[in-house]
Every structure is written in structure tokens, then in C-alpha cells.
Design a protein around this motif. Sequence first.
Motif, short mmCIF file in Angstrom:
data_model
loop_
_atom_site.label_atom_id
_atom_site.label_comp_id
_atom_site.label_asym_id
_atom_site.label_seq_id
_atom_site.Cartn_x
_atom_site.Cartn_y
_atom_site.Cartn_z
N ALA A 124 0.83 -1.21 0.00
CA ALA A 124 0.00 0.00 0.00
C ALA A 124 0.87 1.25 0.00
N ALA A 125 1.94 1.25 0.81
CA ALA A 125 2.84 2.41 0.84
C ALA A 125 3.55 2.58 -0.50
N ALA A 126 3.95 1.47 -1.13
CA ALA A 126 4.61 1.56 -2.43
C ALA A 126 3.66 2.10 -3.49
N ALA A 127 2.42 1.64 -3.48
CA ALA A 127 1.44 2.14 -4.45
C ALA A 127 1.18 3.63 -4.24
N ARG A 128 1.11 4.05 -2.98
CA ARG A 128 0.93 5.48 -2.69
C ARG A 128 2.10 6.30 -3.22
N TRP A 129 3.30 5.80 -3.02
CA TRP A 129 4.49 6.50 -3.50
C TRP A 129 4.48 6.59 -5.03
N CYS A 130 4.08 5.50 -5.71
CA CYS A 130 4.01 5.53 -7.16
C CYS A 130 3.03 6.60 -7.65
N LEU A 131 1.88 6.68 -6.99
CA LEU A 131 0.88 7.67 -7.40
C LEU A 131 1.42 9.09 -7.26
N VAL A 132 2.06 9.38 -6.12
CA VAL A 132 2.57 10.73 -5.89
C VAL A 132 3.74 11.03 -6.84
N GLY A 156 0.18 10.03 4.31
CA GLY A 156 -0.11 8.81 5.07
C GLY A 156 -0.32 9.10 6.55
N GLN A 157 0.50 9.98 7.12
CA GLN A 157 0.36 10.29 8.53
C GLN A 157 -0.93 11.06 8.81
N VAL A 190 6.85 23.82 -4.98
CA VAL A 190 6.26 22.96 -3.96
C VAL A 190 4.75 22.90 -4.11
N VAL A 191 4.13 24.05 -4.31
CA VAL A 191 2.67 24.10 -4.47
C VAL A 191 2.25 23.34 -5.73
N THR A 192 3.02 23.50 -6.81
CA THR A 192 2.71 22.79 -8.05
C THR A 192 2.76 21.27 -7.84
N ASP A 193 3.80 20.81 -7.14
CA ASP A 193 3.91 19.38 -6.88
C ASP A 193 2.80 18.88 -5.95
N LEU A 194 2.42 19.70 -4.98
CA LEU A 194 1.33 19.31 -4.09
C LEU A 194 0.03 19.12 -4.87
N ARG A 195 -0.24 20.06 -5.77
CA ARG A 195 -1.47 19.94 -6.57
C ARG A 195 -1.43 18.70 -7.44
N ALA A 196 -0.29 18.45 -8.09
CA ALA A 196 -0.20 17.33 -9.02
C ALA A 196 -0.10 15.99 -8.30
N GLY A 197 0.62 15.97 -7.15
CA GLY A 197 0.87 14.71 -6.48
C GLY A 197 -0.19 14.28 -5.49
N LEU A 198 -0.93 15.25 -4.93
CA LEU A 198 -1.89 14.90 -3.89
C LEU A 198 -3.32 15.35 -4.18
N PHE A 199 -3.48 16.50 -4.80
CA PHE A 199 -4.81 17.08 -4.90
C PHE A 199 -5.41 16.98 -6.30
N ARG A 253 -7.34 14.91 -9.26
CA ARG A 253 -8.39 13.90 -9.23
C ARG A 253 -7.83 12.49 -9.48
N GLY A 254 -6.80 12.38 -10.28
CA GLY A 254 -6.25 11.08 -10.59
C GLY A 254 -5.35 10.50 -9.52
N THR A 255 -4.93 11.31 -8.56
CA THR A 255 -4.00 10.81 -7.54
C THR A 255 -4.57 10.88 -6.12
N GLY A 256 -5.28 11.93 -5.81
CA GLY A 256 -5.76 12.15 -4.45
C GLY A 256 -6.56 10.99 -3.87
N PRO A 257 -7.63 10.53 -4.53
CA PRO A 257 -8.40 9.40 -3.96
C PRO A 257 -7.55 8.14 -3.80
N GLY A 258 -6.67 7.87 -4.75
CA GLY A 258 -5.82 6.69 -4.63
C GLY A 258 -4.88 6.78 -3.45
N VAL A 259 -4.34 7.96 -3.20
CA VAL A 259 -3.46 8.16 -2.05
C VAL A 259 -4.22 7.90 -0.75
N VAL A 260 -5.46 8.38 -0.68
CA VAL A 260 -6.26 8.17 0.53
C VAL A 260 -6.55 6.69 0.73
N VAL A 261 -6.93 5.99 -0.34
CA VAL A 261 -7.25 4.56 -0.22
C VAL A 261 -6.03 3.78 0.22
#
Length: 314
Positions: free
Chosen positions: A47-55, A117-118, A172-181, A183-191
Motif C-alpha cells: 500500500a505504501a509503495a502504491a501510494r508512492w508511485c501515485l505521488v 499517510g500520517q 512545492v505548491v505545483t507538486d502538491l497539486r499534481a501529487g496529492l490534490f 483527481r487522478g491521484t488524491g483518492p488513490g493516495v487516501v485509499v
Amino acid sequence: MKLLVGALLVGAVVVHLGTGAVLDGLRAVSPGAVAAALGIGLLTTAAAAARWCLVARGVGLHLGFSRALADCYRAQFLNSVLPAGVLGDVHRAVEHGRRNADVARGVRAVVMERVAGQVVVVATCAVVLVVVPGPVRDLVDPVTVLWVLAVVAAVALAVAPVVRRRGALSSVVTDLRAGLFRRGTGPGVVVCSVVATAGHLALLAVAAGPVAPVEVLLPLLALALLAMGLPLNVGGWGPREAVMAAAFGAAGLGAATGLAAAVTYGVLALVSCAPGLGVLLLGRVALTRPAERDAAGPPNSTLLPSRARRASVA
């Protein structure tokens, strides 16, 4: 200082409750518990590896799942055996950044996925503590918790526009939007984070054993998981033992039982990331082989076929 605080916490709990609870915790590490730890460890690490891949992919870095799984195993093992508990993550962040020729972005990707994750751990444990009956729910008003969360959200929304206007933080803000917020990454990171959190709670339940019904244990284990996130530990030991002893004592299960469960969990957690030692050793072998080939020099001419030797002489 942080390591000293963690060591003092463990020492104080053991001195107060005696070494009997520690020995009970070690004796509880059965073959079945070891097998469960390895299985749960595979689930949480995947799960942690999949989250890292998404981000990482969200911020434009290449990262395959198999490579991420191996690196996460190695990082977890190093986090467990080295001081501070984050050196393994630092190693995988820098190495991944070098492979992609962008160390800064590689570090940001790891920081973002770890923080995400935290955050999910804290949110999940807060829900458990507020919803499931237990000692914490008796002490905390759920309405107060909701008000605190609302204030935190309001402050974050107020600060966000200011951060976006800071040129130095634009990347940093650009990466936060793309990596976490996004639509294609945010829900997957949460799951992925929820799955990892459930795995950690399941391993704590294995360590605690059938000392109480699940609805009684769950709030206590959530408190232990929150304590494990405090940066005051020695290889994971410290606040966890103190909190579990206190929580189990408050629930009427006995402080010694809580300490024994914490010791069992500490051993099982190390077992769950043991494959990381294999990844580390294989990586060292892969690094030494090119050096050995370079040191050996060109092949010995006596091993060449006779026709090749005659051609070289001519």
C-alpha cells in the motif's frame, strides 16, 4: 535529545512494571504471529509503495511498482534499526531523485506521500477514538473535536492563497497539486493510506492477542498508533510502550498487559519489514560486482583461442 527521551520512556516503563511483562511479550512471538506479521507487512508495504508511485508519477517522476516495493521494504528496515526512524525514507528519496535526475523533486515526493499517510493515520484514529466507546470517548467531547477540525480547515484555506503567491514555494505548491490534490491521484493516495493504517492496526491486534473484545481493544490500539508517530522513539520504541501501558491500565486490562503487547508488536514490526534486509544485501552485492569486474582488468590472454592469439601476435 529525542533518542534520549525515547530511551528514558522505555526505561521508566520497564522499571515501573518490571521485566516480567517484557519477557511475556517476547514469549508471545509465536510462529503463527510471525507468519501474520509477514503477511500484514506485505500488505502495508505494498500500500505504501502504491501510494508512492501515485505521488511520484503525479509530479512527473518515473517509478515502477516493483522498484517502489523493494525500496519501501528497505526503507522500513532501515527506519526500524537506525536512530531517528526516518533515515530509510531519506535514502529512498535521494536515490529515487538521482535516478530521475531531480533530487529535490524526489525528496518532495517522498515527503508528500509520508505526510499524506500520517494525516490519514491521525484522521482514522481520531474517528475511532470519537466513535467507538472507550476511555478517550469518555474524556473528549465529539463536538469539541469537530470544532477543532473546522478551525484547522479554516486556517489552511486562509493560508493557501498566501502560499500560492510566494514565488519561492511555487514548485512545492505545483507538486502538491499534481501529487496529492489532483483527481487522478488524491483518492488513490487516501485509499492506499487507509489500507496501510488498517494493516498497522491489525498487527497491533495480533500483538495484543485475545485479551479483550475488538470493540474494547480498537480505541487502545488507535492511541498506540498515534503514539508511534511521535518523533521521540528509538527504532520505534518509546512512546508506544508508555501509551499502551497507560491505556491498557486505564481500560482495566492491566498496564503490564499493555507493555507486553507493545513488546510483542515491536518484535513483529521488525519481522514484518525483514525482507528489507534482503533488499539491502542484494543491493550491496549488485554494487560490488561492477567494482570487482573493473578491478580484474581485461581477460587473460592465455584464455584466448590459439587462432586469436596468433592474430594478435601478427
